[in-house]
Design a protein around this motif. Structure first.
Motif, PDB file in Angstrom:
ATOM      1  N   TYR A 239       0.831  -1.202   0.000  1.00 29.13           N
ATOM      2  CA  TYR A 239       0.000   0.000   0.000  1.00 29.13           C
ATOM      3  C   TYR A 239       0.872   1.262   0.000  1.00 29.13           C
ATOM      4  CZ  TYR A 239      -3.608  -3.271   1.643  1.00 29.13           C
ATOM      5  OH  TYR A 239      -4.476  -4.332   1.768  1.00 29.13           O
ATOM      6  N   ASN A 240       0.412   2.268  -0.743  1.00 27.61           N
ATOM      7  CA  ASN A 240       0.937   3.624  -0.607  1.00 27.61           C
ATOM      8  C   ASN A 240       0.036   4.355   0.374  1.00 27.61           C
ATOM      9  OD1 ASN A 240       3.038   3.367  -2.489  1.00 27.61           O
ATOM     10  ND2 ASN A 240       1.649   3.768  -4.199  1.00 27.61           N
ATOM     11  N   CYS A 241       0.626   4.935   1.394  1.00 24.82           N
ATOM     12  CA  CYS A 241      -0.161   5.537   2.467  1.00 24.82           C
ATOM     13  C   CYS A 241       0.178   7.013   2.646  1.00 24.82           C
ATOM     14  CB  CYS A 241       0.083   4.808   3.780  1.00 24.82           C
ATOM     15  SG  CYS A 241      -0.291   3.038   3.708  1.00 24.82           S
ATOM     16  N   SER A 246      -4.738  17.498  10.637  1.00 23.60           N
ATOM     17  CA  SER A 246      -5.735  18.562  10.494  1.00 23.60           C
ATOM     18  C   SER A 246      -5.181  19.883  10.996  1.00 23.60           C
ATOM     19  CB  SER A 246      -7.013  18.203  11.259  1.00 23.60           C
ATOM     20  OG  SER A 246      -6.750  18.132  12.643  1.00 23.60           O
ATOM     21  N   SER A 247      -5.810  20.968  10.583  1.00 25.47           N
ATOM     22  CA  SER A 247      -5.332  22.299  10.961  1.00 25.47           C
ATOM     23  C   SER A 247      -5.411  22.536  12.470  1.00 25.47           C
ATOM     24  CB  SER A 247      -6.124  23.381  10.223  1.00 25.47           C
ATOM     25  OG  SER A 247      -7.511  23.263  10.516  1.00 25.47           O
ATOM     26  N   ASP A 248      -6.370  21.879  13.148  1.00 27.67           N
ATOM     27  CA  ASP A 248      -6.469  22.046  14.602  1.00 27.67           C
ATOM     28  C   ASP A 248      -5.613  21.024  15.359  1.00 27.67           C
ATOM     29  OD1 ASP A 248      -7.849  19.676  14.318  1.00 27.67           O
ATOM     30  OD2 ASP A 248      -9.769  20.456  15.026  1.00 27.67           O
ATOM     31  N   LYS A 249      -4.870  20.176  14.627  1.00 32.26           N
ATOM     32  CA  LYS A 249      -3.936  19.193  15.189  1.00 32.26           C
ATOM     33  C   LYS A 249      -4.638  18.113  16.025  1.00 32.26           C
ATOM     34  CE  LYS A 249      -1.043  22.300  13.656  1.00 32.26           C
ATOM     35  NZ  LYS A 249      -0.464  22.209  12.316  1.00 32.26           N
ATOM     36  N   LYS A 250      -5.954  17.980  15.882  1.00 30.41           N
ATOM     37  CA  LYS A 250      -6.688  17.034  16.715  1.00 30.41           C
ATOM     38  C   LYS A 250      -7.074  15.747  15.982  1.00 30.41           C
ATOM     39  CE  LYS A 250      -8.614  20.579  19.764  1.00 30.41           C
ATOM     40  NZ  LYS A 250      -9.846  21.215  20.284  1.00 30.41           N
ATOM     41  N   SER A 251      -6.870  15.712  14.678  1.00 27.21           N
ATOM     42  CA  SER A 251      -7.199  14.509  13.922  1.00 27.21           C
ATOM     43  C   SER A 251      -6.259  14.377  12.730  1.00 27.21           C
ATOM     44  CB  SER A 251      -8.664  14.552  13.443  1.00 27.21           C
ATOM     45  OG  SER A 251      -8.849  15.606  12.512  1.00 27.21           O
ATOM     46  N   ILE A 252      -6.188  13.170  12.173  1.00 29.83           N
ATOM     47  CA  ILE A 252      -5.407  12.954  10.961  1.00 29.83           C
ATOM     48  C   ILE A 252      -6.262  12.195   9.946  1.00 29.83           C
ATOM     49  CG2 ILE A 252      -3.093  13.040  11.945  1.00 29.83           C
ATOM     50  CD1 ILE A 252      -3.110  10.049  12.181  1.00 29.83           C
ATOM     51  N   LYS A 253      -6.117  12.592   8.705  1.00 28.45           N
ATOM     52  CA  LYS A 253      -6.791  11.880   7.625  1.00 28.45           C
ATOM     53  C   LYS A 253      -5.841  10.815   7.102  1.00 28.45           C
ATOM     54  CE  LYS A 253      -9.271  12.411   3.265  1.00 28.45           C
ATOM     55  NZ  LYS A 253      -9.713  13.344   2.204  1.00 28.45           N
ATOM     56  N   TRP A 254      -6.323   9.581   7.111  1.00 27.60           N
ATOM     57  CA  TRP A 254      -5.521   8.420   6.709  1.00 27.60           C
ATOM     58  C   TRP A 254      -6.020   7.934   5.352  1.00 27.60           C
ATOM     59  CZ3 TRP A 254      -1.820   4.756   7.745  1.00 27.60           C
ATOM     60  CH2 TRP A 254      -2.028   3.456   7.282  1.00 27.60           C
ATOM     61  N   LYS A 255      -5.113   7.834   4.411  1.00 26.73           N
ATOM     62  CA  LYS A 255      -5.471   7.336   3.083  1.00 26.73           C
ATOM     63  C   LYS A 255      -4.488   6.251   2.684  1.00 26.73           C
ATOM     64  CE  LYS A 255      -6.165   8.800  -1.721  1.00 26.73           C
ATOM     65  NZ  LYS A 255      -6.098   9.937  -2.672  1.00 26.73           N
ATOM     66  N   MET A 256      -5.017   5.106   2.202  1.00 25.64           N
ATOM     67  CA  MET A 256      -4.155   4.033   1.724  1.00 25.64           C
ATOM     68  C   MET A 256      -4.639   3.541   0.375  1.00 25.64           C
ATOM     69  SD  MET A 256      -5.169   1.116   4.540  1.00 25.64           S
ATOM     70  CE  MET A 256      -3.923  -0.025   3.961  1.00 25.64           C
ATOM     71  N   THR A 257      -3.696   3.337  -0.537  1.00 23.19           N
ATOM     72  CA  THR A 257      -4.003   2.923  -1.904  1.00 23.19           C
ATOM     73  C   THR A 257      -3.280   1.623  -2.204  1.00 23.19           C
ATOM     74  OG1 THR A 257      -4.200   5.231  -2.575  1.00 23.19           O
ATOM     75  CG2 THR A 257      -3.952   3.595  -4.325  1.00 23.19           C
ATOM     76  N   SER A 260      -1.396  -2.760  -6.248  1.00 23.84           N
ATOM     77  CA  SER A 260      -1.704  -3.704  -7.324  1.00 23.84           C
ATOM     78  C   SER A 260      -2.922  -3.309  -8.150  1.00 23.84           C
ATOM     79  CB  SER A 260      -1.915  -5.109  -6.753  1.00 23.84           C
ATOM     80  OG  SER A 260      -3.007  -5.114  -5.838  1.00 23.84           O
ATOM     81  N   ASP A 261      -3.995  -2.831  -7.508  1.00 23.11           N
ATOM     82  CA  ASP A 261      -5.214  -2.537  -8.273  1.00 23.11           C
ATOM     83  C   ASP A 261      -5.656  -1.071  -8.193  1.00 23.11           C
ATOM     84  OD1 ASP A 261      -6.318  -2.272  -5.733  1.00 23.11           O
ATOM     85  OD2 ASP A 261      -7.360  -4.195  -5.780  1.00 23.11           O
ATOM     86  N   GLY A 262      -4.947  -0.241  -7.430  1.00 23.21           N
ATOM     87  CA  GLY A 262      -5.283   1.180  -7.364  1.00 23.21           C
ATOM     88  C   GLY A 262      -6.451   1.508  -6.459  1.00 23.21           C
ATOM     89  N   TYR A 263      -7.027   0.494  -5.770  1.00 23.73           N
ATOM     90  CA  TYR A 263      -8.149   0.772  -4.871  1.00 23.73           C
ATOM     91  C   TYR A 263      -7.666   1.604  -3.691  1.00 23.73           C
ATOM     92  CZ  TYR A 263     -11.822   0.139  -1.402  1.00 23.73           C
ATOM     93  OH  TYR A 263     -12.784   0.367  -0.465  1.00 23.73           O
ATOM     94  N   SER A 264      -8.435   2.621  -3.370  1.00 26.81           N
ATOM     95  CA  SER A 264      -8.032   3.513  -2.291  1.00 26.81           C
ATOM     96  C   SER A 264      -9.143   3.640  -1.260  1.00 26.81           C
ATOM     97  CB  SER A 264      -7.645   4.839  -2.915  1.00 26.81           C
ATOM     98  OG  SER A 264      -8.148   5.882  -2.351  1.00 26.81           O
ATOM     99  N   ASP A 265      -8.743   3.809  -0.013  1.00 29.66           N
ATOM    100  CA  ASP A 265      -9.687   3.974   1.091  1.00 29.66           C
ATOM    101  C   ASP A 265      -9.123   5.049   2.029  1.00 29.66           C
ATOM    102  OD1 ASP A 265     -11.872   3.575   2.697  1.00 29.66           O
ATOM    103  OD2 ASP A 265     -10.976   1.903   3.814  1.00 29.66           O
TER     104      ASP A 265
END
Length: 272
Positions: A239-241, A246-257, A260-265
């Motif tokens: 996976y590429n991750c 976030s701007s308020d430093k209270k959360s992070i957005k996690w993305k993984m692709t 092999s098939d380009g599916y991302s979540d």
């Protein structure tokens, strides 16, 4: 013989008295909110008070030389008995500062203030009150006053000590710690830690039946202070991750692709 010994003793005491001492300032940045960075100020290991910086214009983490100034057109120079004006005996400047593109920066000072707009990169040590006539002054317990007294050893010095001033700024890693989110009964958990200029990330997918998928990414280089990109490999999966704070430093957005098939979540995790 006794005169020779006396001369040697006096010479030794004179050399010893003039020996250069260290005045080591350390700032540990700890939090960011609404563009204001808060930290802790230490001198030779002694805690003095809170620091404030403009997040958008703060200087880079690292070690710097410090210099003493006696003149300021903006009334930042301290003197005895809480006096603060354009001239005095104590105003610290951070030397050898550069922008991210390598261009030199100047007039990075330790002065009063506690709001982002009070600074264009300077390190602020708290708001400066005014007396009944509107004149600015520094109480004895103000962090600026304590910094000056630590340097001179007294509020009313008659000479300047021979001290080498060094300034170290350390960012406490804002991504660090445990982050998690519950997703359809499962739990996604990240454990993030920093070592030097690299990051270690443990990724756990805890299924609702208690089974755990574990991945580890080590020696991940930081792209910038708010973003991390890396690869996760394990059990034949790749996976590429990406993590975006976030701007308020209270959360992070996690993305993984999936490579092999380009599916991302993607999902949003919050700090535990």
């Amino acid at each position: 013989m006794k005169y020779i010994l006396k001369f040697i003793l006096v010479a030794f005491l004179s050399i010893n008295a003039s020996a250069q001492q260290n005045f080591d300032i350390k700032i540990i940045r700890q939090s960011v909110s609404n563009n204001l960075v808060k930290g802790k100020l230490y001198v030779n290991g002694k805690y003095l008070g809170t620091t404030y910086e403009n997040d958008a214009l703060k200087i880079n983490e690292g070690k710097y030389s410090g210099y003493l100034r006696y003149i300021s057109q903006n009334g930042h120079v301290q003197g005895p008995l809480g006096n603060i004006s354009n001239k005095g005996d104590f105003l610290l400047e951070v030397g050898n500062v550069k922008w991210s593109d390598g261009k030199a920066r100047s007039n990075i000072l330790f002065h009063g203030g506690n709001k982002p707009h009070h600074s264009k990169g300077c390190i602020m040590l708290g708001g400066v009150p005014r007396d009944s006539e509107g004149n600015r002054y520094l109480p004895k317990d103000h962090t600026l006053s304590k910094l000056r007294k630590e340097f001179y050893g007294t509020d009313t010095p008659n000479s300047s000590p021979n001290k080498k001033i060094t300034i170290e700024i350390v960012d406490v890693f804002l991504f660090g710690g445990k982050w998690s989110v519950k997703d359809d009964g499962d739990i996604i958990q990240l454990v993030i830690s920093k070592s030097g200029s690299t990051v270690s990330i443990k990724y756990n997918w805890i299924w609702d039946d208690g089974e755990i998928d574990r991945y580890v990414a080590t020696n991940v280089k930081l792209v910038n202070s708010n973003k991390i990109t890396f690869k996760l490999n394990g059990d034949g999966d790749n996976y590429n991750c990406e993590l975006q704070l976030s701007s308020d430093k209270k959360s992070i957005k996690w993305k993984m692709t999936d490579v092999s098939d380009g599916y991302s979540d993607s999902t949003t995790l919050r700090k535990n």
